[in-house]
Motif scaffolding. Structure first.
Motif, PDB file in Angstrom:
ATOM      1  N   ILE A   1       0.845  -1.201   0.000  1.00  0.00           N
ATOM      2  CA  ILE A   1       0.000   0.000   0.000  1.00  0.00           C
ATOM      3  C   ILE A   1       0.879   1.249   0.000  1.00  0.00           C
ATOM      4  O   ILE A   1       0.627   2.209  -0.736  1.00  0.00           O
ATOM      5  N   ILE A   2       1.920   1.244   0.804  1.00  0.00           N
ATOM      6  CA  ILE A   2       2.859   2.378   0.826  1.00  0.00           C
ATOM      7  C   ILE A   2       3.465   2.572  -0.561  1.00  0.00           C
ATOM      8  O   ILE A   2       3.519   3.693  -1.075  1.00  0.00           O
TER       9      ILE A   2
ATOM     10  N   VAL B   1       0.211   6.735  -9.792  1.00  0.00           N
ATOM     11  CA  VAL B   1       0.084   6.904 -11.237  1.00  0.00           C
ATOM     12  C   VAL B   1       0.972   5.886 -11.953  1.00  0.00           C
ATOM     13  O   VAL B   1       0.589   5.343 -12.994  1.00  0.00           O
ATOM     14  N   HIS B   2       2.130   5.606 -11.396  1.00  0.00           N
ATOM     15  CA  HIS B   2       3.085   4.724 -12.057  1.00  0.00           C
ATOM     16  C   HIS B   2       3.200   3.342 -11.426  1.00  0.00           C
ATOM     17  O   HIS B   2       3.704   2.422 -12.051  1.00  0.00           O
ATOM     18  N   ASN B   3       2.780   3.201 -10.179  1.00  0.00           N
ATOM     19  CA  ASN B   3       2.846   1.904  -9.505  1.00  0.00           C
ATOM     20  C   ASN B   3       1.495   1.215  -9.606  1.00  0.00           C
ATOM     21  O   ASN B   3       0.476   1.814  -9.262  1.00  0.00           O
ATOM     22  N   PRO B   4       1.467  -0.022 -10.056  1.00  0.00           N
ATOM     23  CA  PRO B   4       0.180  -0.714 -10.176  1.00  0.00           C
ATOM     24  C   PRO B   4      -0.445  -0.964  -8.815  1.00  0.00           C
ATOM     25  O   PRO B   4       0.251  -1.069  -7.800  1.00  0.00           O
TER      26      PRO B   4
ATOM     27  N   GLY C   1      -5.792  -7.542  -5.993  1.00  0.00           N
ATOM     28  CA  GLY C   1      -7.098  -7.500  -5.349  1.00  0.00           C
ATOM     29  C   GLY C   1      -7.693  -6.110  -5.247  1.00  0.00           C
ATOM     30  O   GLY C   1      -8.872  -5.949  -4.973  1.00  0.00           O
ATOM     31  N   MET C   2      -6.884  -5.083  -5.467  1.00  0.00           N
ATOM     32  CA  MET C   2      -7.350  -3.696  -5.414  1.00  0.00           C
ATOM     33  C   MET C   2      -7.717  -3.252  -6.830  1.00  0.00           C
ATOM     34  O   MET C   2      -7.076  -3.660  -7.801  1.00  0.00           O
ATOM     35  N   GLU C   3      -8.730  -2.427  -6.946  1.00  0.00           N
ATOM     36  CA  GLU C   3      -9.166  -1.927  -8.254  1.00  0.00           C
ATOM     37  C   GLU C   3      -8.096  -1.027  -8.867  1.00  0.00           C
ATOM     38  O   GLU C   3      -7.542  -0.163  -8.191  1.00  0.00           O
ATOM     39  N   SER C   4      -7.828  -1.213 -10.140  1.00  0.00           N
ATOM     40  CA  SER C   4      -6.844  -0.380 -10.833  1.00  0.00           C
ATOM     41  C   SER C   4      -7.440   0.980 -11.177  1.00  0.00           C
ATOM     42  O   SER C   4      -8.670   1.135 -11.269  1.00  0.00           O
TER      43      SER C   4
ATOM     44  N   TRP D   1      -4.822  13.788 -14.009  1.00  0.00           N
ATOM     45  CA  TRP D   1      -5.797  14.023 -12.947  1.00  0.00           C
ATOM     46  C   TRP D   1      -5.491  13.198 -11.708  1.00  0.00           C
ATOM     47  O   TRP D   1      -5.795  13.597 -10.599  1.00  0.00           O
ATOM     48  N   TRP D   2      -4.893  12.024 -11.889  1.00  0.00           N
ATOM     49  CA  TRP D   2      -4.624  11.153 -10.734  1.00  0.00           C
ATOM     50  C   TRP D   2      -3.677  11.803  -9.744  1.00  0.00           C
ATOM     51  O   TRP D   2      -3.821  11.638  -8.543  1.00  0.00           O
TER      52      TRP D   2
END
Length: 113
Positions: A18-19, A26-29, A33-36, A83-84
């Protein structure tokens, strides 16, 4: 955004994945299990396309910042993810017009800085 297995976890001691994700989401997937972000954009795009079928003259959409950023990404595909990483404050207001064919570029009407 669907946080999947991370939903409801404490932010006092976030997991390393998560960190990593939120250090540059924006650059790290997104972690497994988490929504992209691409899925959030697509989901908001589907919603905006569905709105085109309504007879409403005006629609007010109130949402969280991540969903709003997904909508803004959908409305401005040339933004290429900008925007992200942009700060959007609580109670920010954006507007767009629908002319019967397409939405106009979103306009920032108000934002608490």
């Amino acid at each position: 955004m669907d946080y999947g297995p991370y939903e409801g976890t404490s932010l006092e001691h976030p997991s390393p994945e998560i960190i990593h994700f939120f250090s540059d989401f924006v650059h790290n997937p997104a972690p497994e299990g988490m929504e992209s972000l691409a899925h959030v954009t697509g989901r908001m795009g589907d919603f905006l396309e569905d709105l085109k079928e309504t007879d409403a003259e005006s629609v007010l959409l109130a949402t969280h910042a991540i969903a709003l950023k997904g909508a803004l990404e959908y409305l401005t595909p040339e933004s290429d993810g900008q925007w992200w990483s942009r700060f959007i404050s609580t109670c920010a207001v954006f507007s767009t017009e629908y002319d019967g064919k397409e939405y106009s570029l979103p306009v920032e009407e108000f934002q608490i800085r």
